[in-house]
Scaffold this motif. Structure first.
Motif, PDB file in Angstrom:
ATOM      1  N   ALA A  66      60.927 116.824  60.471  1.00  0.00           N
ATOM      2  CA  ALA A  66      62.044 117.719  60.161  1.00  0.00           C
ATOM      3  C   ALA A  66      61.551 119.044  59.601  1.00  0.00           C
ATOM      4  CB  ALA A  66      62.997 117.049  59.172  1.00  0.00           C
ATOM      5  N   ALA A  67      60.449 118.996  58.852  1.00  0.00           N
ATOM      6  CA  ALA A  67      59.903 120.220  58.264  1.00  0.00           C
ATOM      7  C   ALA A  67      59.400 121.177  59.337  1.00  0.00           C
ATOM      8  CB  ALA A  67      58.774 119.873  57.299  1.00  0.00           C
ATOM      9  N   LYS A  68      59.042 120.635  60.499  1.00  0.00           N
ATOM     10  CA  LYS A  68      58.542 121.468  61.596  1.00  0.00           C
ATOM     11  C   LYS A  68      59.673 121.995  62.469  1.00  0.00           C
ATOM     12  CE  LYS A  68      54.266 118.749  61.831  1.00  0.00           C
ATOM     13  NZ  LYS A  68      53.454 117.832  62.684  1.00  0.00           N
ATOM     14  N   GLY A  69      60.868 121.404  62.346  1.00  0.00           N
ATOM     15  CA  GLY A  69      62.003 121.831  63.145  1.00  0.00           C
ATOM     16  C   GLY A  69      62.024 121.131  64.501  1.00  0.00           C
ATOM     17  N   GLY A  70      63.224 121.091  65.123  1.00  0.00           N
ATOM     18  CA  GLY A  70      63.351 120.500  66.456  1.00  0.00           C
ATOM     19  C   GLY A  70      63.271 118.999  66.490  1.00  0.00           C
ATOM     20  N   ALA A  71      63.448 118.332  65.349  1.00  0.00           N
ATOM     21  CA  ALA A  71      63.290 116.878  65.297  1.00  0.00           C
ATOM     22  C   ALA A  71      64.300 116.163  66.180  1.00  0.00           C
ATOM     23  CB  ALA A  71      63.417 116.398  63.847  1.00  0.00           C
ATOM     24  N   LEU A  72      65.553 116.609  66.173  1.00  0.00           N
ATOM     25  CA  LEU A  72      66.580 115.949  66.977  1.00  0.00           C
ATOM     26  C   LEU A  72      66.297 116.119  68.464  1.00  0.00           C
ATOM     27  CD1 LEU A  72      69.863 116.778  65.021  1.00  0.00           C
ATOM     28  CD2 LEU A  72      68.570 114.648  65.034  1.00  0.00           C
ATOM     29  N   ASP A  73      65.869 117.302  68.865  1.00  0.00           N
ATOM     30  CA  ASP A  73      65.549 117.534  70.275  1.00  0.00           C
ATOM     31  C   ASP A  73      64.400 116.640  70.723  1.00  0.00           C
ATOM     32  OD1 ASP A  73      67.509 119.463  70.405  1.00  0.00           O
ATOM     33  OD2 ASP A  73      66.131 121.145  70.155  1.00  0.00           O
ATOM     34  N   ASP A  74      63.358 116.564  69.904  1.00  0.00           N
ATOM     35  CA  ASP A  74      62.201 115.740  70.247  1.00  0.00           C
ATOM     36  C   ASP A  74      62.595 114.270  70.345  1.00  0.00           C
ATOM     37  OD1 ASP A  74      60.648 117.997  70.248  1.00  0.00           O
ATOM     38  OD2 ASP A  74      59.804 117.666  68.253  1.00  0.00           O
ATOM     39  N   SER A  75      63.410 113.810  69.413  1.00  0.00           N
ATOM     40  CA  SER A  75      63.835 112.415  69.417  1.00  0.00           C
ATOM     41  C   SER A  75      64.651 112.102  70.659  1.00  0.00           C
ATOM     42  CB  SER A  75      64.657 112.116  68.159  1.00  0.00           C
ATOM     43  OG  SER A  75      65.121 110.781  68.167  1.00  0.00           O
ATOM     44  N   PHE A  76      65.543 113.019  71.027  1.00  0.00           N
ATOM     45  CA  PHE A  76      66.355 112.805  72.237  1.00  0.00           C
ATOM     46  C   PHE A  76      65.474 112.738  73.475  1.00  0.00           C
ATOM     47  CE2 PHE A  76      68.523 114.563  75.959  1.00  0.00           C
ATOM     48  CZ  PHE A  76      69.567 113.666  76.080  1.00  0.00           C
ATOM     49  N   ASP A  77      64.540 113.657  73.608  1.00  0.00           N
ATOM     50  CA  ASP A  77      63.674 113.688  74.785  1.00  0.00           C
ATOM     51  C   ASP A  77      62.798 112.440  74.874  1.00  0.00           C
ATOM     52  OD1 ASP A  77      64.682 116.106  75.653  1.00  0.00           O
ATOM     53  OD2 ASP A  77      63.060 117.312  74.799  1.00  0.00           O
ATOM     54  N   ASP A  78      62.310 111.959  73.727  1.00  0.00           N
ATOM     55  CA  ASP A  78      61.483 110.747  73.724  1.00  0.00           C
ATOM     56  C   ASP A  78      62.299 109.538  74.196  1.00  0.00           C
ATOM     57  OD1 ASP A  78      59.297 112.128  72.835  1.00  0.00           O
ATOM     58  OD2 ASP A  78      59.478 111.505  70.738  1.00  0.00           O
ATOM     59  N   GLY A  79      63.522 109.421  73.691  1.00  0.00           N
ATOM     60  CA  GLY A  79      64.370 108.308  74.103  1.00  0.00           C
ATOM     61  C   GLY A  79      64.735 108.380  75.572  1.00  0.00           C
ATOM     62  N   LEU A  80      65.043 109.583  76.041  1.00  0.00           N
ATOM     63  CA  LEU A  80      65.385 109.757  77.452  1.00  0.00           C
ATOM     64  C   LEU A  80      64.199 109.399  78.341  1.00  0.00           C
ATOM     65  CD1 LEU A  80      67.411 110.679  79.590  1.00  0.00           C
ATOM     66  CD2 LEU A  80      66.590 113.026  79.249  1.00  0.00           C
ATOM     67  N   ALA A  81      63.006 109.774  77.914  1.00  0.00           N
ATOM     68  CA  ALA A  81      61.802 109.429  78.683  1.00  0.00           C
ATOM     69  C   ALA A  81      61.661 107.921  78.813  1.00  0.00           C
ATOM     70  CB  ALA A  81      60.562 110.029  78.016  1.00  0.00           C
TER      71      ALA A  81
END
Length: 248
Positions: A218-233
């Motif tokens: 979360a400190a790096k930003g984009g955590a939700l986007d990364d999590s969504f993309d990982d799950g979709l993969a």
């Protein structure tokens, strides 16, 4: 077909009334105003009376297009699906890339209009709307072109849609809570995750490690986007494995 003999109560199955004169309002104007009202004030604020006041129009002008609030919701949900990016006819795109693009666009639309999550179960025959049918047909085409049968493609679309909408609904609820707090998402996470870590300390070591890792992301930003993309993969990996095995 009269309303009482209508097979299904839906704006998409009710024939439009013939009009001798041009109505004061168009259906598009009504839907646009309803969408703006929902985005600004939420589902609780939507009523035919309030919408009429917003449009400065009487009930007759509105009811010539929309029989009731349920039909209005069907129309507005379909309007949201019109925002979703889909592959063009004959467009040559690798199927996983095409699905990722559609899924990301679907998630983004739900996050722009978080009230959608709470009306999907009440949207009647919304899947008969032209924009939703356009989206569904295009997605079926992506999977068919990849080698799935039509029935298998339908299952794949359902699976990707369930994952995407499930994540988006959860995120929309989360973002609504954050917005009500008056804080930014980053500020909220900086307060929440350390508290979660402390609550999990000693008794729940795995959760503690998980919250710590989430705090770093979360400190790096984009955590939700990364999590969504990982799950979709992961979802697409499963569908690809079934396709290769011949049992999609």
């Amino acid at each position: 077909m009269t309303p009482d003999k209508q097979a299904f109560p839906s704006v998409w199955t009710r024939p439009r009334k013939e009009r001798r004169e041009q109505p004061v309002l168009s259906r598009g104007q009504i839907v646009k105003a309803a969408l703006e009202l929902l985005d600004a004030e939420g589902l609780e604020a939507l009523s035919m009376r309030k919408l009429g006041a917003r449009l400065n129009a009487g009930a007759t002008s509105m009811y010539s297009h929309v029989a009731n609030k349920d039909e209005l919701i069907e129309l507005v949900v379909d309007e949201v699906f019109g925002e979703i990016e889909i592959p063009g006819e004959g467009e040559s795109v690798e199927w996983r890339a095409a699905v990722r693009r559609c899924a990301r666009s679907l998630r983004a639309a739900f996050l722009r209009h978080p009230w959608v999550a709470s009306v999907l179960g009440e949207a009647g025959l919304a899947y008969l709307g032209p924009n939703m049918m356009r989206f569904s047909d295009a997605m079926l085409g992506v999977f068919e072109d990849a080698g799935f049968s039509l029935e298998q493609a339908d299952q794949a679309v359902t699976t990707v849609g369930a994952y995407t909408m499930g994540v988006a609904i959860t995120e929309a609820a989360w973002l609504t809570t954050v917005n009500r707090s008056g804080q930014s998402e980053q500020e909220w996470m900086e307060r929440l995750l350390p508290a979660a870590e402390e609550a999990a300390r000693d008794a729940y070591p795995r959760l503690q490690r998980l919250y710590a890792a989430q705090r770093e992301r979360a400190a790096k930003g984009g955590a939700l986007d990364d999590s969504f993309d990982d799950g979709l993969a992961s979802v697409l990996d499963g569908l690809e494995a079934r396709l290769k095995a011949g049992g999609a």
